[in-house]
Design a protein around this motif. Structure first.
Motif, short mmCIF file in Angstrom:
data_model
loop_
_atom_site.label_atom_id
_atom_site.label_comp_id
_atom_site.label_asym_id
_atom_site.label_seq_id
_atom_site.Cartn_x
_atom_site.Cartn_y
_atom_site.Cartn_z
N ARG A 110 29.19 33.30 42.10
CA ARG A 110 30.27 33.39 40.96
C ARG A 110 30.98 34.50 40.88
O ARG A 110 32.04 34.61 40.44
CB ARG A 110 29.31 32.54 39.88
CG ARG A 110 28.98 31.13 39.78
CD ARG A 110 28.19 30.73 38.80
NE ARG A 110 27.86 29.68 38.50
CZ ARG A 110 27.15 29.04 37.47
NH1 ARG A 110 26.46 29.73 36.70
NH2 ARG A 110 26.88 27.83 37.67
N GLN A 111 30.04 35.51 40.99
CA GLN A 111 30.80 36.82 40.83
C GLN A 111 31.97 37.13 41.71
O GLN A 111 33.08 37.74 41.36
CB GLN A 111 29.56 38.10 40.64
CG GLN A 111 28.81 38.04 39.45
CD GLN A 111 27.66 39.04 39.59
OE1 GLN A 111 27.33 39.61 40.73
NE2 GLN A 111 26.90 39.11 38.52
N GLU A 112 31.65 37.08 42.93
CA GLU A 112 32.57 37.04 44.06
C GLU A 112 33.85 36.21 43.74
O GLU A 112 34.74 36.73 44.18
CB GLU A 112 31.81 36.67 45.41
CG GLU A 112 32.88 37.01 46.61
CD GLU A 112 32.17 36.54 47.90
OE1 GLU A 112 32.86 36.88 49.02
OE2 GLU A 112 31.09 36.43 47.94
N ASN A 113 33.48 34.98 43.51
CA ASN A 113 34.76 34.01 43.10
C ASN A 113 35.49 34.68 41.94
O ASN A 113 37.01 34.51 42.05
CB ASN A 113 33.98 32.63 42.74
CG ASN A 113 35.18 31.79 42.75
OD1 ASN A 113 36.17 31.71 43.42
ND2 ASN A 113 35.05 30.63 42.03
N VAL A 114 34.99 35.23 40.90
CA VAL A 114 35.83 35.99 39.98
C VAL A 114 36.48 36.89 40.48
O VAL A 114 37.87 37.10 40.11
CB VAL A 114 34.89 36.11 38.71
CG1 VAL A 114 35.64 37.28 37.85
CG2 VAL A 114 34.46 34.68 38.08
N LYS A 155 40.80 37.55 40.95
CA LYS A 155 41.68 38.48 40.23
C LYS A 155 42.49 39.08 41.36
O LYS A 155 43.54 39.42 41.12
CB LYS A 155 40.74 39.70 39.61
CG LYS A 155 40.01 39.08 38.27
CD LYS A 155 39.08 40.34 38.06
CE LYS A 155 38.43 39.96 36.69
NZ LYS A 155 37.39 41.17 36.30
N VAL A 156 41.78 39.28 42.53
CA VAL A 156 42.59 39.70 43.78
C VAL A 156 43.96 38.89 43.94
O VAL A 156 44.96 39.37 44.15
CB VAL A 156 41.87 39.91 44.92
CG1 VAL A 156 42.61 40.15 46.12
CG2 VAL A 156 40.75 41.12 44.82
N LEU A 157 43.71 37.36 43.91
CA LEU A 157 44.67 36.60 44.25
C LEU A 157 45.86 36.59 43.15
O LEU A 157 47.07 36.26 43.71
CB LEU A 157 44.28 34.98 44.31
CG LEU A 157 45.10 34.08 44.65
CD1 LEU A 157 45.80 34.29 45.91
CD2 LEU A 157 44.66 32.78 44.60
N ALA A 158 45.36 36.57 41.91
CA ALA A 158 46.46 36.93 40.79
C ALA A 158 47.21 38.15 40.96
O ALA A 158 48.61 38.01 40.80
CB ALA A 158 45.73 36.76 39.41
N GLU A 159 46.63 39.19 41.38
CA GLU A 159 47.45 40.36 41.39
C GLU A 159 48.30 40.19 42.54
O GLU A 159 49.34 40.73 42.65
CB GLU A 159 46.33 41.57 41.75
CG GLU A 159 45.59 41.94 40.15
CD GLU A 159 44.70 42.80 40.83
OE1 GLU A 159 44.25 43.49 41.82
OE2 GLU A 159 43.84 43.43 39.76
#
Length: 87
Positions: free
Chosen positions: A59-63, A67-71
């Motif tokens: 779950r932490q990795e998914n979050v 974020k990386v994808l949104a940036e």
């Protein structure tokens, strides 16, 4: 985000205790309602402590990846806007 009273590891241990005794007795012993035990049982019924730790890491990795994808998407949009302008 609301702070949880018990960790997932503790919940799994509570469920293992409830398997050896009644849910009512285990709920009183750990100071939670029976409904909480049933909800936890539905969520964590077949999991072990190591499985719960892996789930938390995933779950932490998914979050982090979201974020990386949104940036990255934001950067792409900015580059498209810059290319669309005529200098």
């Amino acid at each position: 985000m609301k702070k949880k009273r018990f960790t997932e590891e503790q919940i799994v241990c509570f469920l293992r205790d409830a398997e050896t005794s009644t849910i009512n007795k285990a709920a009183r012993q750990h100071g939670v309602s029976e409904q909480s035990f049933y909800r936890w049982k539905r969520q964590f019924s077949q999991m072990e402590v190591t499985d719960v730790r892996e789930l938390r890491q995933i779950r932490q990795e998914n979050v982090r990846l979201k974020k990386v994808l949104a940036e990255r998407d934001l950067e792409v949009e900015v580059m498209k806007e810059l290319q669309a302008k005529k200098w």
